[in-house]
Design a protein around this motif. Structure first.
Motif, PDB file in Angstrom:
ATOM      1  N   GLU A   1       0.844  -1.197   0.000  1.00 12.44           N
ATOM      2  CA  GLU A   1       0.000   0.000   0.000  1.00 12.44           C
ATOM      3  C   GLU A   1       0.880   1.248   0.000  1.00 12.44           C
ATOM      4  O   GLU A   1       1.756   1.416   0.859  1.00 12.44           O
ATOM      5  N   LEU A   2       0.635   2.084  -0.987  1.00 14.09           N
ATOM      6  CA  LEU A   2       1.308   3.385  -1.018  1.00 14.09           C
ATOM      7  C   LEU A   2       0.420   4.320  -0.213  1.00 14.09           C
ATOM      8  O   LEU A   2      -0.625   4.774  -0.693  1.00 14.09           O
TER       9      LEU A   2
ATOM     10  N   THR B   1      -1.838  -1.074  -3.902  1.00 14.67           N
ATOM     11  CA  THR B   1      -2.906  -0.099  -3.688  1.00 14.67           C
ATOM     12  C   THR B   1      -2.318   1.310  -3.601  1.00 14.67           C
ATOM     13  O   THR B   1      -1.412   1.562  -2.803  1.00 14.67           O
ATOM     14  N   HIS B   2      -2.831   2.177  -4.441  1.00 12.79           N
ATOM     15  CA  HIS B   2      -2.448   3.592  -4.353  1.00 12.79           C
ATOM     16  C   HIS B   2      -3.500   4.294  -3.507  1.00 12.79           C
ATOM     17  O   HIS B   2      -4.635   4.466  -3.936  1.00 12.79           O
ATOM     18  N   SER B   3      -3.111   4.688  -2.289  1.00 12.07           N
ATOM     19  CA  SER B   3      -4.068   5.361  -1.406  1.00 12.07           C
ATOM     20  C   SER B   3      -3.821   6.861  -1.326  1.00 12.07           C
ATOM     21  O   SER B   3      -4.610   7.586  -0.737  1.00 12.07           O
ATOM     22  N   ALA B   4      -2.679   7.309  -1.835  1.00 14.25           N
ATOM     23  CA  ALA B   4      -2.313   8.724  -1.709  1.00 14.25           C
ATOM     24  C   ALA B   4      -1.891   9.250  -3.084  1.00 14.25           C
ATOM     25  O   ALA B   4      -1.541   8.474  -3.970  1.00 14.25           O
ATOM     26  N   PRO B   5      -1.935  10.572  -3.248  1.00 12.50           N
ATOM     27  CA  PRO B   5      -1.586  11.142  -4.557  1.00 12.50           C
ATOM     28  C   PRO B   5      -0.073  11.124  -4.831  1.00 12.50           C
ATOM     29  O   PRO B   5       0.730  10.970  -3.916  1.00 12.50           O
TER      30      PRO B   5
ATOM     31  N   VAL C   1      -6.312   1.890  -7.625  1.00 15.04           N
ATOM     32  CA  VAL C   1      -6.109   3.312  -7.349  1.00 15.04           C
ATOM     33  C   VAL C   1      -7.339   3.831  -6.629  1.00 15.04           C
ATOM     34  O   VAL C   1      -8.442   3.854  -7.190  1.00 15.04           O
ATOM     35  N   ARG C   2      -7.136   4.213  -5.369  1.00 15.15           N
ATOM     36  CA  ARG C   2      -8.274   4.651  -4.553  1.00 15.15           C
ATOM     37  C   ARG C   2      -8.691   6.068  -4.923  1.00 15.15           C
ATOM     38  O   ARG C   2      -7.895   6.835  -5.466  1.00 15.15           O
ATOM     39  N   PRO C   3      -9.910   6.432  -4.575  1.00 11.61           N
ATOM     40  CA  PRO C   3     -10.355   7.807  -4.851  1.00 11.61           C
ATOM     41  C   PRO C   3      -9.369   8.795  -4.202  1.00 11.61           C
ATOM     42  O   PRO C   3      -8.914   8.555  -3.082  1.00 11.61           O
ATOM     43  N   GLY C   4      -9.030   9.821  -4.904  1.00  7.69           N
ATOM     44  CA  GLY C   4      -8.129  10.833  -4.344  1.00  7.69           C
ATOM     45  C   GLY C   4      -6.665  10.581  -4.626  1.00  7.69           C
ATOM     46  O   GLY C   4      -5.835  11.462  -4.428  1.00  7.69           O
ATOM     47  N   ALA C   5      -6.343   9.382  -5.090  1.00 15.09           N
ATOM     48  CA  ALA C   5      -4.923   9.100  -5.377  1.00 15.09           C
ATOM     49  C   ALA C   5      -4.578   9.632  -6.771  1.00 15.09           C
ATOM     50  O   ALA C   5      -4.235   8.888  -7.683  1.00 15.09           O
TER      51      ALA C   5
END
Lengths: 433, 251
Positions: free
Chosen positions: A266-267, A295-299, A325-329
């Motif tokens: 997880e990023l 998982t991309h959790s951050a931009p 890619v999560r919302p907001g990333a």
């Protein structure tokens, strides 16, 4: 919800062969929670979607299938020329005599059972925690089993720049050994560690490595899984990468009847970076599965997955790789490539690349290919005087180069390359027609 | 040097006959040219001599300095002194040009029972030969032929030839895709290698390459056979009148 009967039976059989290690305090609690997770999910069966390409039965079986030890001959031990702190496990048990003194500038190293006796410990926030997070959206029962039943392991906390790499060396001694190891690594903000892993470990090996990479920290992981032909392994790598931090992991797998390497990364902080790479070479009874979930959790984060496999004489390669890619990333930069080089028509490569994206300003690419050796290139090299086997070796190394490039340290990369050259030379006679 | 007798070849998969009885004898130090229209079998001849898969020899023989070529693996033919400069040099991503050259030189030396060149010695030789062909250090470092222009690829072929010092060189349409300057550079490279008993077989469509690499003998090939042989004037005749006259004459 009740488990399907098959799963429940498998679980009962497997657990009957295991004893929950006695741990009090935080570790005992972590083990109980992991056991509860395991009981809820059961052990995998072939029909599970996530195990579609890899038969889990030999991993689920109550006893480890017999694996005759492999004699590597005069091949030097992995990372032999690298100045490193060695921590040795024989069939999954820490060997103090064979290990170096566990003191290293910038690093705290402790055995799991000893740390478990403490009332409070930093590893409380890591052990089984990253594993538990990694259980959604896809269950990883062997990892939960590991957190509950691990018999040994090492906890590493990095507070500064590690003076030299820490090397976990796994020796396989008994033909029926069934090892369960669980390690945790926590890199505090701005710290730096190179972790090496090598060796076949056991007849059957279940390993979890949880890595917390603090903000701005750098973690390099290089693993060589040993040349035992008959060993089986299910490994999990869980990592959480903080803001501006860097995580890199490379695995070389040569031989092994069954290897399932799962990586769940997880990023978690902005501008984090994760590079995952693997080079696998298999001849004959070889099944290698890379299952990756990033998982991309951050931009502003970057992830790379580069997995290459060279397969011959009926070997099988599997790749299941996902980028979520999560919302907001936003400004995510994701790259994924999985390729196989099939040296004959009996070998096969099964790939399932996936992207799932919930942000609108991202760059993600993925590709998967499977191909034979380029006969035109082979003829060209031969016409210049290179024997077919040498020419094929050059082309195979060229094929693997993109994965090996992910090893930042040149001396370690050279070690990997020379290991591959040795393997190719030994298998050349079989590969050459 | 090279003796080809009654060579018959067909494509392995298509059962299509390409060469229908080629006879050719090239003496030590001689330069021969083969000209001919498309599809006459010129390139097939070069591939069969170098040992490429996909062809079946149905009759005839080919020997290099007395050794039977057609029985050998491609690398054995190379070690025996045969070199084919490809019409389309192959791009090999991931393999450095320098690594490739050194592996090739040393593989041949080993096959011949000679000591391998040290890295230092090799570098010295390759730099000197590369300079003559205007191949810069950057090109040597790049993967084999990857991203090379047409001219660079052909110069790279000649560099390999210069490094490997073969006895018998076959140039398959080395002039294709080259402008006049590039052709001159390649021809100079080839001419520098002439002598010392080294022989050449130059395959080309056009006479212009033969202005720079002067042949002793010119052959015209059509429909899988050599239908006429003569001196350099034969190439000029083709240039003036095309192949039609010659083909008509024979046919």
């Amino acid at each position: 919800m009740a488990l399907p009967q098959a799963k429940d039976d498998a679980l009962t059989a497997r657990l009957s062969a295991l004893a929950l290690p006695e741990s009090a305090g935080w570790l005992g609690a972590a083990r109980s929670e992991a056991r509860a997770r395991l009981l809820a999910m059961g052990l995998p069966v072939r029909r599970d979607e996530y195990w579609r390409y890899t038969d889990p039965s030999s991993l689920v079986a109550p006893a480890a299938p017999v694996a005759v030890r492999f004699n590597p001959g005069d091949e030097p031990e992995a990372f032999d020329a690298i100045d490193r702190l060695k921590i040795v496990f024989v069939d999954g048990v820490f060997d103090a005599d064979a290990s170096d003194d566990l003191t290293l500038s910038g690093v705290e190293i402790e055995r799991l059972d000893r740390a478990g006796q403490a009332d409070i410990h930093w590893a409380q926030g890591t052990y089984g925690v990253l594993e538990a997070r990694g259980q959604t959206p896809v269950a990883r029962p062997f990892a939960a089993l590991n957190s509950a039943y691990a018999t040994d392991g090492i906890l590493i906390r990095v507070t500064g720049r590690a003076a030299r790499p820490v090397a976990l060396v796994y020796v396989h001694s008994s033909e029926t050994s069934d090892a369960i190891l669980h390690h945790c690594v926590k890199l505090e903000a701005g710290s730096n560690l190179t972790l090496l892993e090598s060796g076949p470990a056991a007849a059957r090996f279940n390993k979890v490595l949880e890595v917390e990479v603090g903000d701005g920290a750098e973690f390099h992981h290089i693993r060589v899984q040993g040349r035992d032909h008959e060993r089986r392994a299910a490994t999990h790598l869980f990592a959480r990468v903080g803001a501006g931090a860097s995580f890199r992991s490379f695995t070389l797998t040569a031989n092994g009847r069954l290897t399932r390497n799962e990586a769940v990364i997880e990023l978690a902080g902005p501008a984090a970076r994760a590079h995952l790479a693997g080079a696998a070479v298999g001849d004959g009874d070889f099944h290698h599965d890379d299952t990756v979930f990033v998982t991309h959790s951050a931009p502003n984060c970057e992830s790379r997955q580069v997995f290459k496999k060279v397969l011959m004489n009926g070997a099988t390669g599997v790749f299941q790789g996902k980028i979520l890619v999560r919302p907001g990333a936003q400004k995510t930069d994701g790259y994924q490539i999985s390729q196989s080089l099939l040296l004959d028509e009996d070998s096969q490569f099964l790939a399932k690349p996936e992207l799932e994206i919930y942000a609108d300003d991202v760059k993600c690419s993925h590709g998967s290919t499977s191909g034979a050796i380029d006969e035109t290139a082979l003829f060209y090299l031969q016409s210049r005087g290179l024997p077919r086997t040498v020419a094929q070796g050059l082309l195979v190394l060229a094929f693997l180069a993109e994965a090996i490039e992910e090893v930042a340290d040149e001396a370690i990369a050279d070690d990997i390359r020379s290991r591959l050259e040795g393997w190719l030379a030994r298998h050349a006679a079989k590969a050459g027609k | 040097m090279l003796e080809i007798k009654n060579l018959h070849v067909k494509l392995e998969e298509e059962d299509k006959v390409i060469l229908r009885g080629v006879d050719l004898s090239i003496g030590a130090g001689e330069v021969h040219a083969i000209m001919g229209p498309n599809g006459s079998g010129k390139s097939t001849l070069s591939y069969v001599l170098a040992g490429r898969d996909g062809y079946t020899v149905t009759d005839g023989s080919a020997s290099l300095e007395g050794a039977e070529l057609l029985e050998m693996e491609p690398e054995e033919r190379a070690a025996a002194g045969l070199f084919l400069a490809f019409q389309y040099p192959v791009e090999i991503p991931g393999v450095g040009n320098m690594t490739f050259l050194r592996t090739a030189v040393n593989a041949q030396r080993k096959a011949r029972g000679e000591a391998e060149l040290t890295a230092g010695d090799f570098l010295k030789v390759v730099r000197e030969k590369a300079r003559a062909l205007k191949i810069d250090a950057e090109m040597l470092k790049r993967p084999v032929n990857v991203g090379f222009s047409g001219g660079e690829k052909k110069r790279n072929e000649i560099l390999q030839m210069a490094m490997l010092e073969p006895r018998m060189c076959i140039l398959d349409e080395t002039d294709s895709g080259l402008d006049v300057d590039a052709m001159k550079l390649v021809a100079d490279g080839v001419n520098a290698l002439r002598g010392a008993g080294r022989s050449f077989l130059v395959i080309t469509h056009y006479q212009r390459l033969l202005d720079h690499i002067k042949p002793d003998v010119v052959h015209i090939m059509a429909a899988g056979r050599i239908i006429r042989s003569g001196g350099p004037e034969l190439a000029l005749e083709v240039e003036m009148n095309g192949y039609a006259d010659i083909l008509g004459e024979v046919g």
